[in-house]
Design a protein around this motif. Structure first.
Motif, PDB file in Angstrom:
ATOM      1  N   SER A   1      -8.049 -32.080 -10.128  1.00 35.72           N
ATOM      2  CA  SER A   1      -7.148 -30.992 -10.498  1.00 35.72           C
ATOM      3  C   SER A   1      -7.322 -30.397 -11.857  1.00 35.72           C
ATOM      4  O   SER A   1      -7.087 -29.347 -12.541  1.00 35.72           O
ATOM      5  CB  SER A   1      -5.801 -31.494 -10.524  1.00 35.72           C
ATOM      6  N   TYR A   2      -8.298 -31.389 -12.686  1.00 36.33           N
ATOM      7  CA  TYR A   2      -8.458 -30.770 -13.879  1.00 36.33           C
ATOM      8  C   TYR A   2      -9.398 -29.763 -14.169  1.00 36.33           C
ATOM      9  O   TYR A   2      -9.306 -29.104 -14.946  1.00 36.33           O
ATOM     10  CB  TYR A   2      -8.646 -31.923 -15.026  1.00 36.33           C
ATOM     11  N   GLU A   3     -10.160 -29.878 -13.358  1.00 35.02           N
ATOM     12  CA  GLU A   3     -11.385 -28.878 -13.050  1.00 35.02           C
ATOM     13  C   GLU A   3     -10.661 -27.407 -12.725  1.00 35.02           C
ATOM     14  O   GLU A   3     -11.057 -26.392 -13.279  1.00 35.02           O
ATOM     15  CB  GLU A   3     -12.397 -29.182 -11.999  1.00 35.02           C
ATOM     16  N   ARG A   4      -9.598 -27.537 -12.091  1.00 33.03           N
ATOM     17  CA  ARG A   4      -8.960 -26.315 -11.635  1.00 33.03           C
ATOM     18  C   ARG A   4      -8.200 -25.707 -12.926  1.00 33.03           C
ATOM     19  O   ARG A   4      -8.106 -24.621 -13.090  1.00 33.03           O
ATOM     20  CB  ARG A   4      -7.873 -26.510 -10.408  1.00 33.03           C
ATOM     21  N   ASP A   5      -7.882 -26.747 -13.764  1.00 34.41           N
ATOM     22  CA  ASP A   5      -7.102 -26.137 -14.806  1.00 34.41           C
ATOM     23  C   ASP A   5      -8.336 -25.737 -16.012  1.00 34.41           C
ATOM     24  O   ASP A   5      -7.882 -24.751 -16.835  1.00 34.41           O
ATOM     25  CB  ASP A   5      -6.337 -27.588 -15.659  1.00 34.41           C
TER      26      ASP A   5
ATOM     27  N   ALA B   1     -10.521 -20.933 -18.577  1.00 32.43           N
ATOM     28  CA  ALA B   1     -11.348 -19.919 -18.735  1.00 32.43           C
ATOM     29  C   ALA B   1     -11.186 -18.514 -18.148  1.00 32.43           C
ATOM     30  O   ALA B   1     -11.494 -17.734 -18.993  1.00 32.43           O
ATOM     31  CB  ALA B   1     -12.777 -20.545 -17.830  1.00 32.43           C
ATOM     32  N   LEU B   2     -10.393 -18.244 -17.122  1.00 29.43           N
ATOM     33  CA  LEU B   2     -10.164 -16.989 -16.716  1.00 29.43           C
ATOM     34  C   LEU B   2      -9.102 -16.264 -17.619  1.00 29.43           C
ATOM     35  O   LEU B   2      -9.179 -15.386 -18.013  1.00 29.43           O
ATOM     36  CB  LEU B   2      -9.499 -17.084 -15.259  1.00 29.43           C
ATOM     37  N   GLU B   3      -8.068 -17.188 -18.288  1.00 27.42           N
ATOM     38  CA  GLU B   3      -7.127 -16.667 -19.136  1.00 27.42           C
ATOM     39  C   GLU B   3      -8.017 -16.408 -20.310  1.00 27.42           C
ATOM     40  O   GLU B   3      -7.524 -15.372 -21.244  1.00 27.42           O
ATOM     41  CB  GLU B   3      -6.282 -17.696 -19.344  1.00 27.42           C
ATOM     42  N   ALA B   4      -8.821 -16.973 -21.038  1.00 29.77           N
ATOM     43  CA  ALA B   4      -9.707 -16.495 -22.116  1.00 29.77           C
ATOM     44  C   ALA B   4     -10.740 -15.528 -22.122  1.00 29.77           C
ATOM     45  O   ALA B   4     -10.560 -14.545 -22.679  1.00 29.77           O
ATOM     46  CB  ALA B   4     -10.529 -17.861 -22.451  1.00 29.77           C
TER      47      ALA B   4
END
Length: 104
Positions: free
Chosen positions: A25-29, A34-37
């Motif tokens: 799940s941390y990879e998902r976060d 990254a997408l928000e950046a």
């Protein structure tokens, strides 16, 4: 324990057809962050001349993320679609897209 890879790229005793372990799940976060950046970068540099040459590669990658595995969750899909929407709006800046309200 991680198996050492051989010269031919094999993963030790694991056959190449065995599936990789499930993503954490941390990879998902991290992917969401990254997408928000990327989304923030698009907002800050909203110059069409910068994003037009990158549009084919970035849009195809974002589409792959948005139609990816259903296990990735809706937050990742939503972040990919928002980034795709922003990059399309910025790169196709014309009279039609200028009529749309600004995204939050």
């Amino acid at each position: 324990p991680v198996a050492a890879s051989g010269v031919d790229g094999s993963r030790g005793s694991q056959s190449p057809k065995e599936p990789m372990p499930a993503r954490k799940s941390y990879e998902r976060d991290v992917r969401v962050a990254a997408l928000e950046a990327l989304d923030a970068l698009i907002v800050v540099t909203c110059l069409p001349a910068i994003w037009r040459p990158l549009l084919p590669g970035v849009s195809s990658a974002l589409i792959k993320v948005s139609v990816g595995d259903f296990k990735q969750g809706s937050k990742l899909t939503a972040a990919a679609l928002l980034a795709l929407l922003r990059i399309l709006m910025v790169s196709m800046h014309d009279d039609v897209t200028a009529q749309f309200p600004a995204l939050p």
